[in-house]
Design an enzyme around this catalytic site. Structure first.
Site, PDB file in Angstrom:
ATOM      1  N   LYS A 115      48.618  58.405  43.305  1.00 25.66           N
ATOM      2  CA  LYS A 115      49.882  58.296  43.180  1.00 25.66           C
ATOM      3  C   LYS A 115      50.845  59.454  43.367  1.00 25.66           C
ATOM      4  CE  LYS A 115      50.240  54.098  40.066  1.00 25.66           C
ATOM      5  NZ  LYS A 115      50.407  53.691  38.634  1.00 25.66           N
ATOM      6  N   LYS A 197      39.583  44.699  49.373  1.00 30.75           N
ATOM      7  CA  LYS A 197      40.043  43.666  48.262  1.00 30.75           C
ATOM      8  C   LYS A 197      41.596  43.577  48.460  1.00 30.75           C
ATOM      9  CE  LYS A 197      40.942  44.831  43.743  1.00 30.75           C
ATOM     10  NZ  LYS A 197      41.163  45.811  42.635  1.00 30.75           N
ATOM     11  N   LYS A 200      48.141  44.305  46.159  1.00 31.78           N
ATOM     12  CA  LYS A 200      49.708  44.183  46.484  1.00 31.78           C
ATOM     13  C   LYS A 200      50.294  45.016  47.572  1.00 31.78           C
ATOM     14  CE  LYS A 200      50.420  47.741  42.646  1.00 31.78           C
ATOM     15  NZ  LYS A 200      51.401  48.591  42.437  1.00 31.78           N
TER      16      LYS A 200
END
Ligand code: TRP
Length: 333
Positions: A115, A197, A200
Protein backbone atom coordinates in the site's frame (compact mmCIF):
# COMPACT_ATOMS: atom_id res chain seq x y z
CA UNK A 1 -18.21 -17.25 25.72
CA UNK A 2 -21.97 -17.16 25.58
CA UNK A 3 -24.29 -20.22 25.59
CA UNK A 4 -21.13 -22.34 25.45
CA UNK A 5 -20.52 -21.05 21.94
CA UNK A 6 -17.12 -19.94 20.73
CA UNK A 7 -16.69 -16.39 19.53
CA UNK A 8 -15.97 -15.44 15.96
CA UNK A 9 -14.90 -12.04 14.67
CA UNK A 10 -14.62 -10.68 11.17
CA UNK A 11 -14.82 -7.34 9.42
CA UNK A 12 -14.91 -5.98 5.89
CA UNK A 13 -13.83 -2.55 4.76
CA UNK A 14 -16.71 -0.53 3.29
CA UNK A 15 -14.49 0.64 0.48
CA UNK A 16 -13.82 -2.84 -0.85
CA UNK A 17 -15.72 -3.23 -4.05
CA UNK A 18 -16.73 -6.82 -3.36
CA UNK A 19 -16.38 -9.40 -6.11
CA UNK A 20 -18.27 -12.67 -6.46
CA UNK A 21 -15.08 -14.25 -5.09
CA UNK A 22 -15.39 -12.23 -1.89
CA UNK A 23 -19.02 -13.28 -1.63
CA UNK A 24 -18.15 -16.93 -1.80
CA UNK A 25 -15.00 -16.68 0.24
CA UNK A 26 -16.21 -14.40 2.99
CA UNK A 27 -19.85 -13.47 3.30
CA UNK A 28 -21.33 -16.85 2.41
CA UNK A 29 -19.08 -18.40 5.03
CA UNK A 30 -19.95 -15.77 7.61
CA UNK A 31 -23.61 -16.58 7.06
CA UNK A 32 -23.01 -20.29 7.43
CA UNK A 33 -21.15 -19.81 10.73
CA UNK A 34 -23.70 -17.61 12.45
CA UNK A 35 -25.69 -20.40 14.08
CA UNK A 36 -22.78 -22.17 15.67
CA UNK A 37 -20.77 -19.22 16.91
CA UNK A 38 -21.26 -16.05 18.81
CA UNK A 39 -20.45 -13.78 15.87
CA UNK A 40 -19.27 -10.20 15.70
CA UNK A 41 -19.28 -8.78 12.18
CA UNK A 42 -18.12 -5.23 11.60
CA UNK A 43 -17.80 -2.68 8.86
CA UNK A 44 -14.21 -1.50 9.25
CA UNK A 45 -14.63 2.19 8.47
CA UNK A 46 -11.65 3.14 10.67
CA UNK A 47 -9.43 0.92 8.57
CA UNK A 48 -10.86 2.47 5.42
CA UNK A 49 -9.59 5.97 6.21
CA UNK A 50 -5.97 4.81 6.10
CA UNK A 51 -6.45 5.59 2.41
CA UNK A 52 -8.04 8.97 1.62
CA UNK A 53 -11.84 8.71 1.20
CA UNK A 54 -14.63 10.93 -0.07
CA UNK A 55 -16.71 11.54 3.09
CA UNK A 56 -20.13 11.22 1.43
CA UNK A 57 -19.04 8.07 -0.35
CA UNK A 58 -17.61 6.49 2.79
CA UNK A 59 -20.86 7.17 4.62
CA UNK A 60 -22.98 5.69 1.85
CA UNK A 61 -20.77 2.65 1.42
CA UNK A 62 -20.84 1.93 5.14
CA UNK A 63 -24.61 1.65 5.21
CA UNK A 64 -24.63 -0.15 1.91
CA UNK A 65 -22.30 -2.84 3.30
CA UNK A 66 -24.48 -3.27 6.36
CA UNK A 67 -27.46 -3.79 4.04
CA UNK A 68 -25.43 -6.21 1.94
CA UNK A 69 -24.47 -8.32 4.96
CA UNK A 70 -28.15 -8.63 5.87
CA UNK A 71 -29.23 -9.25 2.28
CA UNK A 72 -26.69 -12.09 2.08
CA UNK A 73 -28.35 -13.76 5.03
CA UNK A 74 -26.54 -12.41 8.07
CA UNK A 75 -29.17 -12.15 10.76
CA UNK A 76 -28.64 -9.02 12.86
CA UNK A 77 -30.67 -10.60 15.66
CA UNK A 78 -28.22 -13.48 15.89
CA UNK A 79 -24.96 -11.70 15.10
CA UNK A 80 -23.56 -8.47 16.41
CA UNK A 81 -23.46 -6.53 13.17
CA UNK A 82 -22.05 -3.06 13.71
CA UNK A 83 -19.86 -0.21 12.48
CA UNK A 84 -16.34 -0.11 13.92
CA UNK A 85 -16.26 3.66 14.58
CA UNK A 86 -19.43 3.36 16.69
CA UNK A 87 -17.45 1.52 19.35
CA UNK A 88 -14.74 3.81 20.77
CA UNK A 89 -12.96 0.92 22.50
CA UNK A 90 -11.35 -0.06 19.18
CA UNK A 91 -9.30 3.12 19.08
CA UNK A 92 -8.67 2.98 22.81
CA UNK A 93 -7.31 -0.54 22.85
CA UNK A 94 -5.31 0.08 19.66
CA UNK A 95 -3.44 2.83 21.50
CA UNK A 96 -2.46 0.51 24.30
CA UNK A 97 -1.49 -2.27 21.90
CA UNK A 98 0.71 0.18 20.02
CA UNK A 99 3.01 0.13 23.00
CA UNK A 100 3.33 -3.65 22.61
CA UNK A 101 4.14 -3.51 18.92
CA UNK A 102 7.49 -2.74 17.35
CA UNK A 103 8.00 -0.32 14.51
CA UNK A 104 10.19 -2.86 12.74
CA UNK A 105 7.39 -5.44 12.74
CA UNK A 106 4.97 -3.03 11.15
CA UNK A 107 7.47 -1.93 8.54
CA UNK A 108 7.86 -5.54 7.46
CA UNK A 109 4.15 -6.15 6.84
CA UNK A 110 3.58 -7.07 3.20
CA UNK A 111 0.32 -5.18 2.92
CA UNK A 112 1.92 -2.04 4.36
CA UNK A 113 4.73 -2.27 1.84
CA UNK A 114 2.29 -2.81 -1.04
CA UNK A 115 0.00 0.00 0.00
CA UNK A 116 2.90 2.38 0.63
CA UNK A 117 4.06 1.73 -2.90
CA UNK A 118 0.56 2.33 -4.28
CA UNK A 119 -0.12 5.45 -2.18
CA UNK A 120 3.36 6.93 -2.06
CA UNK A 121 1.92 10.42 -1.55
CA UNK A 122 0.12 9.38 1.63
CA UNK A 123 2.09 6.93 3.74
CA UNK A 124 0.35 7.95 6.94
CA UNK A 125 0.80 6.49 10.42
CA UNK A 126 -2.64 4.88 10.21
CA UNK A 127 -1.56 2.83 7.23
CA UNK A 128 1.35 1.50 9.21
CA UNK A 129 -0.78 1.00 12.31
CA UNK A 130 -3.51 -0.85 10.42
CA UNK A 131 -2.59 -4.30 11.83
CA UNK A 132 -2.65 -3.02 15.42
CA UNK A 133 -6.17 -1.66 14.98
CA UNK A 134 -7.11 -5.02 13.55
CA UNK A 135 -5.60 -6.73 16.59
CA UNK A 136 -7.67 -4.45 18.81
CA UNK A 137 -10.85 -5.37 16.88
CA UNK A 138 -10.28 -9.05 17.38
CA UNK A 139 -8.94 -9.04 20.95
CA UNK A 140 -11.68 -6.80 22.37
CA UNK A 141 -14.27 -9.51 21.84
CA UNK A 142 -12.18 -12.47 22.95
CA UNK A 143 -12.55 -14.01 19.52
CA UNK A 144 -11.53 -17.65 19.22
CA UNK A 145 -11.75 -17.65 15.44
CA UNK A 146 -11.28 -15.09 12.70
CA UNK A 147 -12.46 -16.04 9.22
CA UNK A 148 -10.53 -13.96 6.72
CA UNK A 149 -8.94 -14.13 3.30
CA UNK A 150 -5.48 -15.53 2.79
CA UNK A 151 -4.19 -11.93 2.37
CA UNK A 152 -4.86 -11.32 6.07
CA UNK A 153 -2.71 -14.20 7.36
CA UNK A 154 0.18 -11.96 8.37
CA UNK A 155 -2.15 -9.59 10.23
CA UNK A 156 -3.58 -12.48 12.14
CA UNK A 157 -0.16 -13.71 13.10
CA UNK A 158 0.81 -10.31 14.49
CA UNK A 159 -2.49 -10.23 16.40
CA UNK A 160 -1.54 -13.51 18.05
CA UNK A 161 1.96 -12.21 18.84
CA UNK A 162 0.62 -9.02 20.41
CA UNK A 163 -1.93 -10.97 22.48
CA UNK A 164 0.71 -13.36 23.75
CA UNK A 165 3.13 -10.56 24.49
CA UNK A 166 0.53 -8.77 26.61
CA UNK A 167 -0.54 -11.98 28.36
CA UNK A 168 3.06 -12.78 29.20
CA UNK A 169 3.82 -9.29 30.45
CA UNK A 170 0.80 -9.24 32.80
CA UNK A 171 -1.46 -12.25 33.17
CA UNK A 172 -3.79 -14.06 30.78
CA UNK A 173 -6.04 -11.32 29.40
CA UNK A 174 -6.60 -11.94 25.72
CA UNK A 175 -7.80 -15.04 23.94
CA UNK A 176 -5.19 -15.89 21.33
CA UNK A 177 -7.29 -16.18 18.15
CA UNK A 178 -7.02 -18.68 15.32
CA UNK A 179 -7.47 -17.66 11.72
CA UNK A 180 -9.84 -19.56 9.47
CA UNK A 181 -8.48 -18.99 6.00
CA UNK A 182 -11.18 -19.47 3.46
CA UNK A 183 -10.35 -21.32 0.33
CA UNK A 184 -13.51 -21.29 -1.77
CA UNK A 185 -13.22 -17.67 -2.84
CA UNK A 186 -9.55 -18.05 -3.56
CA UNK A 187 -10.49 -20.56 -6.22
CA UNK A 188 -12.26 -17.98 -8.35
CA UNK A 189 -9.93 -16.67 -11.01
CA UNK A 190 -10.01 -13.44 -12.99
CA UNK A 191 -12.14 -13.79 -16.15
CA UNK A 192 -9.41 -12.21 -18.25
CA UNK A 193 -6.40 -13.90 -16.60
CA UNK A 194 -7.81 -17.05 -14.99
CA UNK A 195 -4.51 -17.98 -13.36
CA UNK A 196 -4.81 -14.84 -11.20
CA UNK A 197 -7.28 -14.43 -8.35
CA UNK A 198 -10.34 -12.29 -9.13
CA UNK A 199 -9.71 -9.01 -7.32
CA UNK A 200 -11.37 -5.68 -6.76
CA UNK A 201 -8.53 -3.83 -8.42
CA UNK A 202 -7.75 -5.93 -11.47
CA UNK A 203 -5.94 -4.28 -14.37
CA UNK A 204 -8.74 -5.18 -16.74
CA UNK A 205 -12.15 -4.29 -15.25
CA UNK A 206 -13.78 -7.02 -17.33
CA UNK A 207 -11.89 -9.60 -15.32
CA UNK A 208 -13.82 -9.06 -12.11
CA UNK A 209 -17.53 -9.46 -11.44
CA UNK A 210 -18.80 -7.32 -8.60
CA UNK A 211 -21.72 -8.02 -6.31
CA UNK A 212 -23.14 -4.68 -7.40
CA UNK A 213 -22.98 -5.46 -11.16
CA UNK A 214 -26.34 -5.55 -12.91
CA UNK A 215 -27.40 -8.45 -15.09
CA UNK A 216 -26.29 -6.91 -18.39
CA UNK A 217 -22.85 -6.12 -17.02
CA UNK A 218 -22.48 -9.62 -15.63
CA UNK A 219 -23.50 -11.25 -18.91
CA UNK A 220 -21.20 -8.96 -20.87
CA UNK A 221 -18.22 -9.80 -18.65
CA UNK A 222 -18.82 -13.52 -18.94
CA UNK A 223 -19.27 -13.30 -22.71
CA UNK A 224 -15.83 -11.69 -22.88
CA UNK A 225 -14.19 -14.17 -20.53
CA UNK A 226 -11.08 -15.73 -22.01
CA UNK A 227 -11.35 -19.40 -22.86
CA UNK A 228 -8.82 -21.76 -24.30
CA UNK A 229 -8.09 -23.27 -27.67
CA UNK A 230 -10.17 -26.32 -28.33
CA UNK A 231 -13.92 -26.56 -28.08
CA UNK A 232 -14.69 -29.05 -25.36
CA UNK A 233 -15.87 -28.19 -21.89
CA UNK A 234 -14.20 -30.18 -19.14
CA UNK A 235 -12.33 -29.45 -15.94
CA UNK A 236 -8.55 -29.27 -16.39
CA UNK A 237 -7.14 -26.27 -14.53
CA UNK A 238 -3.63 -26.78 -15.92
CA UNK A 239 -4.40 -26.94 -19.64
CA UNK A 240 -7.82 -25.29 -19.65
CA UNK A 241 -7.57 -22.59 -17.02
CA UNK A 242 -10.31 -20.35 -18.49
CA UNK A 243 -12.91 -23.07 -18.98
CA UNK A 244 -12.11 -24.66 -15.62
CA UNK A 245 -12.53 -21.35 -13.83
CA UNK A 246 -15.92 -20.88 -15.48
CA UNK A 247 -16.96 -24.41 -14.58
CA UNK A 248 -15.96 -23.72 -10.98
CA UNK A 249 -17.99 -20.52 -10.88
CA UNK A 250 -20.97 -22.22 -12.49
CA UNK A 251 -20.85 -25.08 -10.05
CA UNK A 252 -20.94 -22.88 -6.94
CA UNK A 253 -23.53 -20.49 -8.31
CA UNK A 254 -25.85 -23.27 -9.41
CA UNK A 255 -25.16 -25.52 -6.40
CA UNK A 256 -23.92 -28.36 -8.59
CA UNK A 257 -20.71 -30.32 -8.53
CA UNK A 258 -18.13 -29.67 -11.22
CA UNK A 259 -18.89 -33.14 -12.65
CA UNK A 260 -22.58 -32.28 -12.94
CA UNK A 261 -21.62 -29.00 -14.60
CA UNK A 262 -19.43 -30.84 -17.11
CA UNK A 263 -22.36 -33.10 -17.95
CA UNK A 264 -24.70 -30.11 -18.38
CA UNK A 265 -22.38 -28.65 -21.02
CA UNK A 266 -21.34 -31.77 -22.88
CA UNK A 267 -21.38 -30.90 -26.57
CA UNK A 268 -22.24 -27.24 -25.94
CA UNK A 269 -20.16 -24.48 -27.58
CA UNK A 270 -18.05 -22.00 -25.64
CA UNK A 271 -20.33 -19.04 -26.42
CA UNK A 272 -23.45 -20.70 -25.12
CA UNK A 273 -21.57 -22.00 -22.08
CA UNK A 274 -20.28 -18.55 -21.12
CA UNK A 275 -23.77 -17.13 -21.39
CA UNK A 276 -25.12 -19.88 -19.13
CA UNK A 277 -22.47 -19.17 -16.49
CA UNK A 278 -23.28 -15.45 -16.59
CA UNK A 279 -26.96 -16.20 -16.22
CA UNK A 280 -26.39 -18.51 -13.26
CA UNK A 281 -24.39 -15.80 -11.50
CA UNK A 282 -26.86 -13.02 -12.31
CA UNK A 283 -29.76 -15.17 -11.15
CA UNK A 284 -28.10 -15.84 -7.79
CA UNK A 285 -27.20 -12.19 -7.24
CA UNK A 286 -30.54 -10.66 -8.26
CA UNK A 287 -32.44 -11.44 -5.03
CA UNK A 288 -29.49 -10.26 -2.92
CA UNK A 289 -29.32 -6.98 -4.82
CA UNK A 290 -33.08 -6.51 -4.56
CA UNK A 291 -33.03 -7.12 -0.82
CA UNK A 292 -30.07 -4.79 -0.34
CA UNK A 293 -31.88 -2.02 -2.23
CA UNK A 294 -35.05 -2.61 -0.22
CA UNK A 295 -33.14 -2.39 3.07
CA UNK A 296 -31.42 0.81 2.00
CA UNK A 297 -34.85 2.36 1.53
CA UNK A 298 -35.54 1.61 5.20
CA UNK A 299 -32.79 3.61 6.83
CA UNK A 300 -34.66 3.80 10.12
CA UNK A 301 -34.63 0.02 10.45
CA UNK A 302 -30.92 -0.15 9.66
CA UNK A 303 -30.14 2.61 12.14
CA UNK A 304 -32.08 0.81 14.87
CA UNK A 305 -30.15 -2.39 14.24
CA UNK A 306 -26.86 -0.52 14.30
CA UNK A 307 -27.70 1.28 17.49
CA UNK A 308 -28.75 -1.86 19.31
CA UNK A 309 -25.79 -3.87 18.10
CA UNK A 310 -23.19 -1.23 18.75
CA UNK A 311 -24.46 -0.89 22.31
CA UNK A 312 -24.02 -4.60 22.81
CA UNK A 313 -20.59 -4.50 21.16
CA UNK A 314 -19.57 -1.54 23.34
CA UNK A 315 -20.53 -3.38 26.50
CA UNK A 316 -18.57 -6.48 25.50
CA UNK A 317 -15.56 -4.48 24.34
CA UNK A 318 -15.74 -2.22 27.39
CA UNK A 319 -15.25 -5.17 29.71
CA UNK A 320 -12.02 -6.15 27.96
CA UNK A 321 -10.79 -2.58 27.84
CA UNK A 322 -11.45 -2.11 31.57
CA UNK A 323 -9.33 -5.18 32.35
CA UNK A 324 -6.51 -3.89 30.17
CA UNK A 325 -6.59 -0.41 31.68
CA UNK A 326 -6.43 -1.88 35.14
CA UNK A 327 -3.54 -4.21 34.35
CA UNK A 328 -1.39 -1.54 32.77
CA UNK A 329 -1.84 0.72 35.77
CA UNK A 330 -4.21 3.43 34.60
CA UNK A 331 -5.63 5.13 37.68
CA UNK A 332 -9.21 3.95 38.25
CA UNK A 333 -12.00 6.05 39.68
N1 TRP B 1 -8.24 -5.88 7.21
C1 TRP B 1 -9.37 -6.69 6.85
C2 TRP B 1 -9.47 -6.72 5.33
O1 TRP B 1 -9.07 -5.86 4.65
C3 TRP B 1 -10.64 -6.14 7.42
C4 TRP B 1 -10.62 -6.21 8.91
C5 TRP B 1 -10.51 -5.17 9.78
C6 TRP B 1 -10.70 -7.39 9.70
N2 TRP B 1 -10.54 -5.61 11.06
C7 TRP B 1 -10.64 -6.96 11.05
C8 TRP B 1 -10.83 -8.75 9.38
C9 TRP B 1 -10.68 -7.89 12.09
C10 TRP B 1 -10.86 -9.66 10.43
C11 TRP B 1 -10.79 -9.23 11.78
O2 TRP B 1 -10.02 -7.64 4.81
Amino acid sequence: MQDGKKTLYSAIQPTNNLTIGNYLGAIKNMTALQNDYNCFYAVADMHAITVRQQPAELRAKTLSLIALYIACGIDPEKCTLYVQSHVPAHAQLAWVLNTFTYVGEMERMTQFKDKSARHADNINMGLMDYPVLMAADILLYGADYVPVGEDQRQHLEITRDIAQRFNNAYSPTFTVPEGIFMKVGAKIGDLQSPDKKMSKSAENPNGSVFLSDDKDTIIRKFKRAVTDSGSEIYYDPVNKAGISNLLGIYSVFSDKTVQEAERDFCGVGYGEFKLAVGEAVAEKLAPIQREQARLLEDKQYLNEILKKNSEYASRTAGRTLAKVYKKIGFYQL
